[in-house]
Scaffold this active site. Sequence first.
Site, PDB file in Angstrom:
ATOM      1  N   ASN A   9       9.653  -5.309  -8.795  1.00 37.93           N
ATOM      2  CA  ASN A   9       9.222  -5.697  -7.485  1.00 37.93           C
ATOM      3  C   ASN A   9       8.547  -7.195  -8.050  1.00 37.93           C
ATOM      4  O   ASN A   9       7.653  -7.399  -8.828  1.00 37.93           O
ATOM      5  CB  ASN A   9       7.763  -4.778  -7.162  1.00 37.93           C
ATOM      6  CG  ASN A   9       6.803  -5.437  -6.158  1.00 37.93           C
ATOM      7  OD1 ASN A   9       7.110  -6.171  -5.452  1.00 37.93           O
ATOM      8  ND2 ASN A   9       5.641  -4.879  -6.152  1.00 37.93           N
ATOM      9  N   LYS A  11       7.280  -9.087  -6.134  1.00 43.19           N
ATOM     10  CA  LYS A  11       5.985  -9.665  -5.091  1.00 43.19           C
ATOM     11  C   LYS A  11       6.314 -10.849  -4.443  1.00 43.19           C
ATOM     12  O   LYS A  11       7.457 -11.181  -4.270  1.00 43.19           O
ATOM     13  CB  LYS A  11       4.760  -9.459  -6.101  1.00 43.19           C
ATOM     14  CG  LYS A  11       4.669  -8.483  -6.907  1.00 43.19           C
ATOM     15  CD  LYS A  11       3.427  -8.239  -7.607  1.00 43.19           C
ATOM     16  CE  LYS A  11       3.187  -7.031  -8.640  1.00 43.19           C
ATOM     17  NZ  LYS A  11       1.822  -6.641  -8.679  1.00 43.19           N
ATOM     18  N   HIS A  95       2.131   0.334  -1.091  1.00 49.00           N
ATOM     19  CA  HIS A  95       1.987  -0.544  -2.564  1.00 49.00           C
ATOM     20  C   HIS A  95       0.400  -0.958  -2.298  1.00 49.00           C
ATOM     21  O   HIS A  95      -0.109  -1.140  -1.274  1.00 49.00           O
ATOM     22  CB  HIS A  95       2.646  -1.899  -2.904  1.00 49.00           C
ATOM     23  CG  HIS A  95       2.526  -2.377  -4.013  1.00 49.00           C
ATOM     24  ND1 HIS A  95       1.430  -3.149  -4.513  1.00 49.00           N
ATOM     25  CD2 HIS A  95       3.398  -2.188  -5.148  1.00 49.00           C
ATOM     26  CE1 HIS A  95       1.560  -3.227  -5.818  1.00 49.00           C
ATOM     27  NE2 HIS A  95       2.493  -2.895  -6.017  1.00 49.00           N
ATOM     28  N   GLU A  97      -1.235  -3.343  -3.435  1.00 52.80           N
ATOM     29  CA  GLU A  97      -1.592  -4.584  -2.737  1.00 52.80           C
ATOM     30  C   GLU A  97      -1.548  -4.684  -1.119  1.00 52.80           C
ATOM     31  O   GLU A  97      -2.289  -5.534  -0.562  1.00 52.80           O
ATOM     32  CB  GLU A  97      -0.517  -5.729  -3.516  1.00 52.80           C
ATOM     33  CG  GLU A  97      -1.177  -5.811  -5.064  1.00 52.80           C
ATOM     34  CD  GLU A  97       0.033  -6.417  -5.934  1.00 52.80           C
ATOM     35  OE1 GLU A  97       1.109  -6.880  -5.363  1.00 52.80           O
ATOM     36  OE2 GLU A  97      -0.074  -5.986  -7.017  1.00 52.80           O
ATOM     37  N   GLU A 166       1.021   4.761  -9.384  1.00 52.91           N
ATOM     38  CA  GLU A 166       0.694   3.324  -9.776  1.00 52.91           C
ATOM     39  C   GLU A 166      -0.950   3.170  -9.858  1.00 52.91           C
ATOM     40  O   GLU A 166      -1.538   2.757  -8.968  1.00 52.91           O
ATOM     41  CB  GLU A 166       0.912   2.210  -9.040  1.00 52.91           C
ATOM     42  CG  GLU A 166       2.549   2.082  -8.988  1.00 52.91           C
ATOM     43  CD  GLU A 166       3.195   0.706  -8.494  1.00 52.91           C
ATOM     44  OE1 GLU A 166       3.880   0.436  -9.550  1.00 52.91           O
ATOM     45  OE2 GLU A 166       2.829   0.223  -7.436  1.00 52.91           O
ATOM     46  N   GLY A 172      -0.754  -5.131 -13.006  1.00 52.82           N
ATOM     47  CA  GLY A 172      -1.203  -6.454 -13.128  1.00 52.82           C
ATOM     48  C   GLY A 172      -2.370  -6.740 -14.282  1.00 52.82           C
ATOM     49  O   GLY A 172      -2.718  -7.769 -14.305  1.00 52.82           O
ATOM     50  N   SER A 209       1.846  -2.392 -15.440  1.00 51.87           N
ATOM     51  CA  SER A 209       1.662  -3.013 -16.619  1.00 51.87           C
ATOM     52  C   SER A 209       2.729  -2.453 -17.725  1.00 51.87           C
ATOM     53  O   SER A 209       2.663  -2.260 -18.973  1.00 51.87           O
ATOM     54  CB  SER A 209       0.293  -2.837 -17.430  1.00 51.87           C
ATOM     55  OG  SER A 209      -0.492  -3.815 -16.701  1.00 51.87           O
TER      56      SER A 209
HETATM   57  C1  PEP Z   1       3.443  -3.282  -9.229  1.00 54.32           C
HETATM   58  O1  PEP Z   1       3.238  -4.304  -8.738  1.00 54.32           O
HETATM   59  O2  PEP Z   1       4.094  -2.389  -8.703  1.00 54.32           O
HETATM   60  C2  PEP Z   1       3.308  -3.352 -10.704  1.00 54.32           C
HETATM   61  C3  PEP Z   1       3.471  -2.163 -11.229  1.00 54.32           C
HETATM   62  O3  PEP Z   1       2.815  -4.471 -11.361  1.00 54.32           O
HETATM   63  P1  PEP Z   1       3.069  -4.702 -12.897  1.00 54.32           P
HETATM   64  O4  PEP Z   1       4.137  -4.112 -13.517  1.00 54.32           O
HETATM   65  O5  PEP Z   1       2.860  -6.186 -13.009  1.00 54.32           O
HETATM   66  O6  PEP Z   1       1.336  -4.112 -13.291  1.00 54.32           O
END
Ligand code: PEP
Length: 252
Positions: A9, A11, A95, A97, A166, A172, A209
């Site tokens: 992703n 973003k 998601h 976010e 998640e 992040g 992460s």
């Molecule tokens: C995500 O945005 O779905 C995500 C898992 O981000 P990150 O890997 O940066 O934690």
Amino acid sequence: MGRPLIIGNWKMNGSLKGSEALIRSIQSALDAQGEVDLCICPPFTLLSHVGSLLAATEIKLGAQDVYHEDSGAYTGEVSLPMLKEMGCQYVLVGHSERRQYFGENDASVAIKVAATVRHGLTPVLCVGEELATRRANRGEDYVLAQLMAGLSLLEGEVKEIAIAYEPIWAIGTGQAATPLQASAMLRAIYQLARNKVPAGQVRLLYGGSVTPENAAGFLAAEFVGGVLAGGVSLKGESFAQIASLAGSKTYV
Ligand code: PEP
């Protein structure tokens, strides 16, 4: 559980020029792709360009969001027929976010999941709890409620759905969940989801992460059928490393 699925992703990152270099570096660092499905979700503005870069590869294209109506007066939105025309096969839905910054909620997520399935694309339904919720021992109830809501409008045959666990505290932050935490939550997700979708049609992902260093632990964990990667998917070599690891995983 079938082939692992690795999704990147991007973003709100990327550019025409940068995406070419990134795809090139993924491709050149990728071992013979093995038994793994790979997907990249760039921003809407790059779908066409990235789609054409991926056309000669096995890597699939996905979108980061969608609107459920097919067309009409919905300024700023992008529909499923539009995504299909771009060659998208996957759509991230709900998601954290989107939920946190853009008012996405269980009701809108449910409509999007159902619409995505109706149009023959695979929704990647994202669920996950805040740290305080986990600490209060309510993480599983919270995530399962999100899941039930997200699947509630599905009808008819579902060819494929992916569910990404998640945890918000892991996205992040550099503080990933443990493989055991991911596995336990995905087990609960699987048990509930299979009431709604045939077991073989559900793909279970962990996100938060993920790095080349911790990916093997997640991929080896029971019920983890792949990863949804954010930050690391912007680093070609690292993303390719995760994909190569997944391609060499032996499922039991
Ligand atoms: C995500 O945005 O779905 C995500 C898992 O981000 P990150 O890997 O940066 O934690």
